[in-house]
Design an enzyme around this catalytic site. Structure first.
Site, PDB file in Angstrom:
ATOM      1  N   THR A  34       0.830  -1.217   0.000  1.00  0.00           N
ATOM      2  CA  THR A  34       0.000   0.000   0.000  1.00  0.00           C
ATOM      3  C   THR A  34       0.855   1.253   0.000  1.00  0.00           C
ATOM      4  O   THR A  34       1.919   1.284   0.614  1.00  0.00           O
ATOM      5  CB  THR A  34      -0.904   0.002   1.240  1.00  0.00           C
ATOM      6  N   GLY A  73       2.942  -2.783   8.493  1.00  0.00           N
ATOM      7  CA  GLY A  73       3.131  -3.008   9.928  1.00  0.00           C
ATOM      8  C   GLY A  73       4.601  -3.238  10.255  1.00  0.00           C
ATOM      9  O   GLY A  73       5.278  -3.997   9.577  1.00  0.00           O
ATOM     10  N   GLU A 317      -6.135  -5.802   4.057  1.00  0.00           N
ATOM     11  CA  GLU A 317      -6.159  -7.066   3.312  1.00  0.00           C
ATOM     12  C   GLU A 317      -7.327  -7.094   2.342  1.00  0.00           C
ATOM     13  O   GLU A 317      -7.804  -8.144   1.934  1.00  0.00           O
ATOM     14  CB  GLU A 317      -6.206  -8.259   4.255  1.00  0.00           C
TER      15      GLU A 317
HETATM   16  C1  LIG Z   1      -2.410 -15.583  13.913  1.00  0.00           C
HETATM   17  C2  LIG Z   1      -2.902 -15.159  12.561  1.00  0.00           C
HETATM   18  C3  LIG Z   1      -3.114 -13.687  12.513  1.00  0.00           C
HETATM   19  C4  LIG Z   1      -3.894 -13.360  11.271  1.00  0.00           C
HETATM   20  C5  LIG Z   1      -4.026 -11.890  11.142  1.00  0.00           C
HETATM   21  C6  LIG Z   1      -2.918 -11.362  10.272  1.00  0.00           C
HETATM   22  C7  LIG Z   1      -2.853  -9.878  10.451  1.00  0.00           C
HETATM   23  C8  LIG Z   1      -1.880  -9.358   9.481  1.00  0.00           C
HETATM   24  C9  LIG Z   1      -1.954  -7.875   9.443  1.00  0.00           C
HETATM   25  C10 LIG Z   1      -2.347  -7.532   8.051  1.00  0.00           C
HETATM   26  C11 LIG Z   1      -1.904  -6.170   7.753  1.00  0.00           C
HETATM   27  C12 LIG Z   1      -2.497  -5.758   6.442  1.00  0.00           C
HETATM   28  C13 LIG Z   1      -1.820  -6.007   5.293  1.00  0.00           C
HETATM   29  C14 LIG Z   1      -2.380  -5.464   4.062  1.00  0.00           C
HETATM   30  O1  LIG Z   1      -3.389  -4.800   4.043  1.00  0.00           O
HETATM   31  S1  LIG Z   1      -1.491  -5.893   2.664  1.00  0.00           S
HETATM   32  C15 LIG Z   1      -2.294  -4.986   1.379  1.00  0.00           C
HETATM   33  C16 LIG Z   1      -3.647  -5.573   1.057  1.00  0.00           C
HETATM   34  N1  LIG Z   1      -4.162  -4.927  -0.100  1.00  0.00           N
HETATM   35  C17 LIG Z   1      -5.205  -5.403  -0.780  1.00  0.00           C
HETATM   36  O2  LIG Z   1      -5.840  -6.361  -0.418  1.00  0.00           O
HETATM   37  C18 LIG Z   1      -5.523  -4.659  -2.037  1.00  0.00           C
HETATM   38  C19 LIG Z   1      -6.862  -5.071  -2.596  1.00  0.00           C
HETATM   39  N2  LIG Z   1      -6.859  -4.950  -4.043  1.00  0.00           N
HETATM   40  C20 LIG Z   1      -6.755  -6.095  -4.821  1.00  0.00           C
HETATM   41  O3  LIG Z   1      -6.677  -7.211  -4.378  1.00  0.00           O
HETATM   42  C21 LIG Z   1      -6.781  -5.857  -6.307  1.00  0.00           C
HETATM   43  O4  LIG Z   1      -6.417  -4.516  -6.599  1.00  0.00           O
HETATM   44  C22 LIG Z   1      -8.186  -6.114  -6.913  1.00  0.00           C
HETATM   45  C23 LIG Z   1      -8.501  -7.570  -6.787  1.00  0.00           C
HETATM   46  C24 LIG Z   1      -9.219  -5.279  -6.196  1.00  0.00           C
HETATM   47  C25 LIG Z   1      -8.183  -5.702  -8.353  1.00  0.00           C
HETATM   48  O5  LIG Z   1      -7.048  -6.264  -8.899  1.00  0.00           O
HETATM   49  P1  LIG Z   1      -6.812  -6.144 -10.471  1.00  0.00           P
HETATM   50  O6  LIG Z   1      -7.241  -4.789 -10.910  1.00  0.00           O
HETATM   51  O7  LIG Z   1      -5.430  -6.550 -10.798  1.00  0.00           O
HETATM   52  O8  LIG Z   1      -7.722  -7.290 -10.980  1.00  0.00           O
HETATM   53  P2  LIG Z   1      -9.148  -7.266 -11.633  1.00  0.00           P
HETATM   54  O9  LIG Z   1     -10.193  -6.833 -10.671  1.00  0.00           O
HETATM   55  O10 LIG Z   1      -9.068  -6.567 -12.957  1.00  0.00           O
HETATM   56  O11 LIG Z   1      -9.291  -8.838 -11.855  1.00  0.00           O
HETATM   57  C26 LIG Z   1      -8.420  -9.481 -12.784  1.00  0.00           C
HETATM   58  C27 LIG Z   1      -8.594 -10.961 -12.616  1.00  0.00           C
HETATM   59  O12 LIG Z   1      -7.782 -11.403 -11.519  1.00  0.00           O
HETATM   60  C28 LIG Z   1      -8.561 -12.107 -10.590  1.00  0.00           C
HETATM   61  N3  LIG Z   1      -8.009 -11.862  -9.270  1.00  0.00           N
HETATM   62  C29 LIG Z   1      -7.891 -10.658  -8.652  1.00  0.00           C
HETATM   63  N4  LIG Z   1      -7.324 -10.823  -7.445  1.00  0.00           N
HETATM   64  C30 LIG Z   1      -7.078 -12.159  -7.305  1.00  0.00           C
HETATM   65  C31 LIG Z   1      -6.519 -12.958  -6.271  1.00  0.00           C
HETATM   66  N5  LIG Z   1      -6.108 -12.417  -5.104  1.00  0.00           N
HETATM   67  N6  LIG Z   1      -6.415 -14.287  -6.451  1.00  0.00           N
HETATM   68  C32 LIG Z   1      -6.854 -14.819  -7.608  1.00  0.00           C
HETATM   69  N7  LIG Z   1      -7.424 -14.148  -8.643  1.00  0.00           N
HETATM   70  C33 LIG Z   1      -7.519 -12.808  -8.472  1.00  0.00           C
HETATM   71  C34 LIG Z   1      -9.935 -11.537 -10.747  1.00  0.00           C
HETATM   72  O13 LIG Z   1     -10.902 -12.447 -10.250  1.00  0.00           O
HETATM   73  C35 LIG Z   1     -10.007 -11.370 -12.238  1.00  0.00           C
HETATM   74  O14 LIG Z   1     -10.233 -12.619 -12.813  1.00  0.00           O
HETATM   75  P3  LIG Z   1     -11.186 -12.698 -14.104  1.00  0.00           P
HETATM   76  O15 LIG Z   1     -10.593 -11.741 -15.107  1.00  0.00           O
HETATM   77  O16 LIG Z   1     -11.125 -14.132 -14.487  1.00  0.00           O
HETATM   78  O17 LIG Z   1     -12.533 -12.245 -13.627  1.00  0.00           O
HETATM   79  C1  LIG Z   2      -4.436  -1.362  10.545  1.00  0.00           C
HETATM   80  C2  LIG Z   2      -3.971  -1.449   9.111  1.00  0.00           C
HETATM   81  C3  LIG Z   2      -2.837  -2.189   8.795  1.00  0.00           C
HETATM   82  C4  LIG Z   2      -2.398  -2.244   7.486  1.00  0.00           C
HETATM   83  N1  LIG Z   2      -1.241  -2.950   7.207  1.00  0.00           N
HETATM   84  C5  LIG Z   2      -0.789  -2.977   5.931  1.00  0.00           C
HETATM   85  C6  LIG Z   2       0.417  -3.686   5.621  1.00  0.00           C
HETATM   86  O1  LIG Z   2       1.046  -4.272   6.496  1.00  0.00           O
HETATM   87  N2  LIG Z   2       0.862  -3.672   4.337  1.00  0.00           N
HETATM   88  C7  LIG Z   2       0.178  -3.027   3.338  1.00  0.00           C
HETATM   89  O2  LIG Z   2       0.638  -3.051   2.188  1.00  0.00           O
HETATM   90  N3  LIG Z   2      -0.989  -2.356   3.594  1.00  0.00           N
HETATM   91  C8  LIG Z   2      -1.476  -2.329   4.854  1.00  0.00           C
HETATM   92  N4  LIG Z   2      -2.650  -1.665   5.134  1.00  0.00           N
HETATM   93  C9  LIG Z   2      -3.316  -0.911   4.069  1.00  0.00           C
HETATM   94  C10 LIG Z   2      -4.585  -1.595   3.587  1.00  0.00           C
HETATM   95  O3  LIG Z   2      -4.268  -2.721   2.826  1.00  0.00           O
HETATM   96  C11 LIG Z   2      -5.409  -0.591   2.770  1.00  0.00           C
HETATM   97  O4  LIG Z   2      -5.816   0.446   3.634  1.00  0.00           O
HETATM   98  C12 LIG Z   2      -6.622  -1.271   2.162  1.00  0.00           C
HETATM   99  O5  LIG Z   2      -6.207  -2.123   1.113  1.00  0.00           O
HETATM  100  C13 LIG Z   2      -7.650  -0.253   1.628  1.00  0.00           C
HETATM  101  O6  LIG Z   2      -7.064   0.553   0.637  1.00  0.00           O
HETATM  102  P1  LIG Z   2      -7.109   2.159   0.784  1.00  0.00           P
HETATM  103  O7  LIG Z   2      -6.651   2.491   2.146  1.00  0.00           O
HETATM  104  O8  LIG Z   2      -6.408   2.721  -0.396  1.00  0.00           O
HETATM  105  O9  LIG Z   2      -8.640   2.543   0.705  1.00  0.00           O
HETATM  106  P2  LIG Z   2      -9.420   3.038  -0.610  1.00  0.00           P
HETATM  107  O10 LIG Z   2      -9.424   1.962  -1.630  1.00  0.00           O
HETATM  108  O11 LIG Z   2      -8.939   4.370  -0.999  1.00  0.00           O
HETATM  109  O12 LIG Z   2     -10.898   3.106   0.017  1.00  0.00           O
HETATM  110  C14 LIG Z   2     -11.554   4.328   0.269  1.00  0.00           C
HETATM  111  C15 LIG Z   2     -13.002   4.144  -0.129  1.00  0.00           C
HETATM  112  O13 LIG Z   2     -13.065   4.024  -1.538  1.00  0.00           O
HETATM  113  C16 LIG Z   2     -13.829   2.890  -1.909  1.00  0.00           C
HETATM  114  N5  LIG Z   2     -13.343   2.364  -3.195  1.00  0.00           N
HETATM  115  C17 LIG Z   2     -12.065   2.276  -3.606  1.00  0.00           C
HETATM  116  N6  LIG Z   2     -11.998   1.749  -4.835  1.00  0.00           N
HETATM  117  C18 LIG Z   2     -13.276   1.501  -5.225  1.00  0.00           C
HETATM  118  C19 LIG Z   2     -13.886   0.930  -6.382  1.00  0.00           C
HETATM  119  N7  LIG Z   2     -13.150   0.517  -7.441  1.00  0.00           N
HETATM  120  N8  LIG Z   2     -15.242   0.801  -6.408  1.00  0.00           N
HETATM  121  C20 LIG Z   2     -15.993   1.186  -5.347  1.00  0.00           C
HETATM  122  N9  LIG Z   2     -15.475   1.753  -4.223  1.00  0.00           N
HETATM  123  C21 LIG Z   2     -14.133   1.886  -4.169  1.00  0.00           C
HETATM  124  C22 LIG Z   2     -13.596   1.904  -0.765  1.00  0.00           C
HETATM  125  O14 LIG Z   2     -14.642   0.932  -0.712  1.00  0.00           O
HETATM  126  C23 LIG Z   2     -13.629   2.846   0.433  1.00  0.00           C
HETATM  127  O15 LIG Z   2     -14.979   3.076   0.805  1.00  0.00           O
HETATM  128  C24 LIG Z   2      -3.110  -1.575   6.450  1.00  0.00           C
HETATM  129  C25 LIG Z   2      -4.266  -0.845   6.769  1.00  0.00           C
HETATM  130  C26 LIG Z   2      -4.700  -0.774   8.085  1.00  0.00           C
HETATM  131  C27 LIG Z   2      -5.943   0.008   8.414  1.00  0.00           C
END
Ligand SMILES: CCCCCCCCCCC/C=C/C(=O)SCCNC(=O)CCNC(=O)[C@H](O)C(C)(C)COP(=O)(O)OP(=O)(O)OC[C@H]1O[C@@H](n2cnc3c(N)ncnc32)[C@H](O)[C@@H]1OP(=O)(O)O
Ligand SMILES: Cc1cc2nc3c(=O)[nH]c(=O)nc-3n(C[C@H](O)[C@H](O)[C@H](O)COP(=O)(O)OP(=O)(O)OC[C@H]3O[C@@H](n4cnc5c(N)ncnc54)[C@H](O)[C@@H]3O)c2cc1C
Length: 551
Positions: A34, A73, A317
Site C-alpha cells: 500500500t 506493519g 487485506e
Molecule cells: C495468527 C494469525 C493472525 C492473522 C491476522 C494477520 C494480520 C496481518 C496484518 C495484516 C496487515 C495488512 C496487510 C495489508 O493490508 S497488505 C495490502 C492488502 N491490499 C489489498 O488487499 C488490495 C486489494 N486490491 C486487490 O486485491 C486488487 O487490486 C483487486 C482484486 C481489487 C483488483 O485487482 P486487479 O485490478 O489486478 O484485478 P481485476 O479486478 O481486474 O481482476 C483481474 C482478474 O484477476 C482475478 N483476481 C484478482 N485478485 C485475485 C486474487 N487475489 N487471487 C486470484 N485471482 C484474483 C480476478 O478475479 C479477475 O479474474 P477474471 O478476469 O477471471 O474475472
Molecule cells: C491497521 C492497518 C494495517 C495495514 N497494514 C498494511 C500492511 O502491512 N501492508 C500493506 O501493504 N498495507 C497495509 N494496510 C493498508 C490496507 O491494505 C489498505 O488500507 C486497504 O487495502 C484499503 O485501501 P485504501 O486504504 O487505499 O482505501 P481506498 O481503496 O482508498 O478506500 C476508500 C473508499 O473508496 C472505496 N473504493 C475504492 N476503490 C473503489 C472501487 N473501485 N469501487 C468502489 N469503491 C471503491 C472503498 O470501498 C472505500 O470506501 C493496512 C491498513 C490498516 C488500516
C-alpha cells in the site's frame, strides 16, 4: 505477511537463502504494498523498480509523494527488510507490479540505508502497538536476485520472463491472509461475547415489580437478542474458517500440480468470507460493548480494544466493498454459465434456481431457510444481471454499466456469502456432532437456528420478493425466534465458558472467570496515574488561579 510471501513468491533457491534467516529472526521484515495514494488499486501503485543491466541491479524510486509506501506493519522502527511491491521496468517496458526483497536498515546499526526514507505514520484508531510506517526510495539500488522470481524473472540482460500460469499468482499472499482473517474474526468475536455474556449474568439492573430483587440483565429478551447472535456468529465464523482453510489447502495442492481451475472460486470465497466475517465481527463486538452499558466503554472491559483491533480488518487485506465486488464478478460469470447450460462449481450450484421463474415455497425448517437464502441470492443476482444488461442495451460500455450496478452487485455478493455461511454452519455442526451427547447436539442446533432465524428476520423484504413467505409466516418466525432465546438462556454462560478463553487472553475486568466485576473495575481504576496523589499539580497551575480570576 513477510514469511508467507517469501514462501509463496520466491524460487526454491531464494527461499533457501531468505527463509532460514527470516524464521530465525536474523532479519525482520514486513509487506509494503500500500502507498499513500493507493491501497485498493494495486495496478495503480507508483513505486518503480527499474532494471539496470550494466550493474545487474534494480533502481527503486518513489517518484511522487503519493508513491511513498504507507501503512506496512512494523515498517517505522522494527523491520530491517521489506517486501516492496513495485512497477517493474526493464528495457523501457513496464511489466506491472512485482514483489522485491529490499533491505531498508543496516543489520548492525539499524540505521536507514542511504536512499531510504522511513518513519512512523502516527496514531491510529487501534493497532497502536504496531509501528505502521512510511517508506520512500531515492535511486536506491538492490541486486537483481532480490526480485522474487517464482512467478516472473528478469534475466541478467534485462529480458523479462513470465513463469506463472495464473495472471494473479503474485496476489497469493493476500488470499492466504484473507483466509486467516476469517479465523481471527471468529476468535475475537468469541472473546467479546464471553465478556458480555458473563458480565450480563453478574450485572443486575431494574426490578420489574417494586418488591422483587433486580434482574440479571441477561434475563431481558433485548439483551438476549443482542448477545446470542454473537455467540452463534462466533461458531458460524469458526466453522466457515475451517471449511475455507480446507478449500484453500486443496486449491494450493491443485496449483502445485499445475491445475489453477479452482483458484477463481477460492478467490471469490476468500473475498466474500473475509469481507462478511470481519464486518460481522466488528459490528457484533460493538454490539457486545453496547450490551455492557457504561462499563463496556471502559478500556478495562477489553471491549474497546477488541473493537479497534477488529474494525481494522474490515479495511486491510482488501476493503469490504472491493472484495464483495470481486465475488460479484465471479457470480456474474457463474450466472452466464447457467445460461449456457454449463456445469457450476459446488458453492454456486444453487444458481440454477434463478431460472425457474417461480418463488420458492416458504419452509421455516433450518434446511428450508437455507434454501430460502439461496433463492434470495439467486434472485438478487438475476435482477442485478438484468440491470447490467439494461444499461448495456442503452449503449453504455461494460465498465460504465458495471459501475452503475455495483450497489446491486454488492448486495448479490453479500446474499451469496450469507447463504454459503449458513449452509456450512449447519452442515458442519451436523457433521461434528454425530457422536455428541443429545444435550450438546441440542444446544448447538439451537445456536444455528438463532443464526438462521435472526438473518431471515433481517431479510424479510428480500424473502417476500423471492419466496412465498407470508405476513403470518414472518409473525410466526418472530415468535419462534423469541422463544428460542429463552431456551438458550439457562446455558448461555456455559456456552461461552466452552470457548475456554483464559482471563489472560480476555484482558477484561468484566469477563474474568471469577465474576468479581466490581472489585476488578475498582482495582483497574486504582492504576490510573491520576490516583497517584490526592491533589494533582494542575490544581495549583490552572484551577486555583482560574477560581481566583487570575488566569
Ligand atoms: C495468527 C494469525 C493472525 C492473522 C491476522 C494477520 C494480520 C496481518 C496484518 C495484516 C496487515 C495488512 C496487510 C495489508 O493490508 S497488505 C495490502 C492488502 N491490499 C489489498 O488487499 C488490495 C486489494 N486490491 C486487490 O486485491 C486488487 O487490486 C483487486 C482484486 C481489487 C483488483 O485487482 P486487479 O485490478 O489486478 O484485478 P481485476 O479486478 O481486474 O481482476 C483481474 C482478474 O484477476 C482475478 N483476481 C484478482 N485478485 C485475485 C486474487 N487475489 N487471487 C486470484 N485471482 C484474483 C480476478 O478475479 C479477475 O479474474 P477474471 O478476469 O477471471 O474475472
Ligand atoms: C491497521 C492497518 C494495517 C495495514 N497494514 C498494511 C500492511 O502491512 N501492508 C500493506 O501493504 N498495507 C497495509 N494496510 C493498508 C490496507 O491494505 C489498505 O488500507 C486497504 O487495502 C484499503 O485501501 P485504501 O486504504 O487505499 O482505501 P481506498 O481503496 O482508498 O478506500 C476508500 C473508499 O473508496 C472505496 N473504493 C475504492 N476503490 C473503489 C472501487 N473501485 N469501487 C468502489 N469503491 C471503491 C472503498 O470501498 C472505500 O470506501 C493496512 C491498513 C490498516 C488500516
Amino acid at each position: 505477511m513477510f514469511v508467507p510471501t517469501l514462501m509463496g513468491q520466491c524460487t526454491p533457491e531464494q527461499q533457501a537463502y531468505w527463509l532460514p534467516r527470516a524464521l530465525d529472526m536474523q532479519i525482520i521484515g514486513t509487506y509494503a504494498q500500500t502507498e499513500l495514494g493507493h491501497g485498493t488499486f494495486i495496478r495503480g501503485l507508483e513505486t518503480t523498480a527499474t532494471y539496470d543491466p550494466e550493474t545487474e541491479t534494480f533502481v527503486m524510486n518513489s517518484p511522487t509523494l503519493t508513491s511513498y509506501k504507507w501503512w506496512a506493519g512494523g515498517l517505522a522502527k522494527t523491520v530491517n527488510y521489506c517486501i516492496v511491491v513495485a512497477q517493474l521496468y526493464t528495457k523501457g517496458v513496464c511489466h506491472g507490479t512485482h514483489p522485491f526483497i529490499v533491505q531498508i536498515r543496516d543489520e548492525e546499526t539499524h540505521m536507514p540505508r542511504p536512499g531510504v526514507k522511513v518513519g512512523d505514520i502516527g496514531p491510529k484508531l487501534g493497532f497502536n502497538t504496531a509501528d505502521n510506517g512510511y517508506l520512500g526510495f531515492d535511486n536506491y539500488r538492490i541486486p537483481r536476485d532480490n526480485m522474487m522470481m517464482k512467478n516472473a524473472q528478469v534475466l541478467k540482460d534485462g529480458t523479462y520472463v513470465k513463469v506463472a500460469r495464473h495472471g494473479k499468482a503474485t496476489y497469493g499472499t493476500m488470499v492466504f491472509v484473507r483466509v486467516l482473517l476469517v479465523n481471527e474474526a471468529a476468535f475475537n468475536l468469541a472473546k467479546a461475547c464471553t465478556i458480555a455474556v458473563r458480565y450480563s449474568a453478574i450485572r443486575r439492573q431494574c426490578s420489574p415489580d417494586s418488591e422483587g430483587s433486580e434482574l440479571q440483565v441477561l434475563d431481558y429478551s433485548t439483551q438476549q437478542h443482542k448477545l446470542f447472535i454473537c455467540i452463534a456468529t462466533a461458531h458460524a465464523l469458526q466453522l466457515n474458517s475451517t471449511w475455507l482453510w480446507k478449500t484453500f489447502s486443496d486449491t494450493l495442492a491443485a496449483i502445485k500440480q499445475g491445475n489453477v481451475d479452482t483458484l477463481p472460486e477460492l478467490h471469490a470465497l476468500s473475498s466474500c468470507l473475509k469481507a462478511l466475517s470481519t464486518a460481522d465481527a466488528a459490528s457484533l463486538i460493538e454490539q457486545c460493548r453496547h450490551a455492557c452499558g457504561g462499563h463496556g466503554y471502559m478500556m478495562s472491559s477489553g471491549l474497546p480494544y477488541l473493537y479497534a483491533f477488529v474494525t481494522a480488518t474490515r479495511t486491510y487485506e482488501g476493503d469490504y466493498t472491493i472484495l464483495l465486488l470481486q465475488t460479484a464478478r465471479f457470480l456474474v460469470k457463474a450466472y452466464e454459465q447457467v445460461e449456457a447450460g454449463k456445469p457450476l462449481t459446488p458453492t454456486v450450484s444453487y444458481l440454477s434456481q434463478a431460472f425457474t421463474g417461480k418463488k420458492l415455497p416458504w419452509d421455516s425448517s433450518p434446511d428450508g431457510i437455507i434454501r430460502a437464502f439461496q433463492a434470495l441470492a439467486a434472485g438478487k443476482l438475476s435482477s442485478t444481471v438484468k440491470s447490467l444488461r439494461k444499461r448495456l442495451e442503452s449503449g453504455l460500455s461494460y465498465e460504465q454499466a458495471w459501475e452503475l450496478s455495483t450497489i446491486q452487485l454488492n448486495g448479490a455478493a453479500e446474499a451469496h456469502c450469507r447463504a454459503v455461511m449458513s449452509q456450512n454452519y449447519k452442515s458442519e455442526i451436523e457433521r461434528l456432532t454425530v457422536n455428541s451427547s443429545p444435550n450438546v447436539k441440542l444446544v448447538l442446533q439451537q445456536l444455528y437456528k438463532v443464526y438462521l432465524y435472526y438473518w431471515a428476520l433481517e431479510r424479510t423484504g428480500d424473502l417476500l420478493l423471492y419466496t412465498s413467505i407470508s405476513e403470518s409466516d414472518i409473525f410466526e418466525l418472530q415468535l419462534r425466534y423469541e422463544g428460542l432465546l429463552k431456551e438458550i438462556r439457562p446455558n448461555a454462560v456455559g456456552i461461552v465458558d466452552a470457548f475456554d478463553l483464559r482471563d489472560e487472553v480476555l484482558h477484561s475486568a468484566l469477563g474474568s472467570y471469577d465474576g468479581n466485576v466490581y472489585e476488578r473495575l475498582m482495582a483497574e481504576a486504582q492504576k490510573s496515574p491520576l490516583n497517584a496523589e490526592p491533589v494533582n499539580q494542575t490544581f495549583h497551575t490552572y484551577l486555583k488561579p482560574m477560581m481566583k480570576g487570575k488566569l
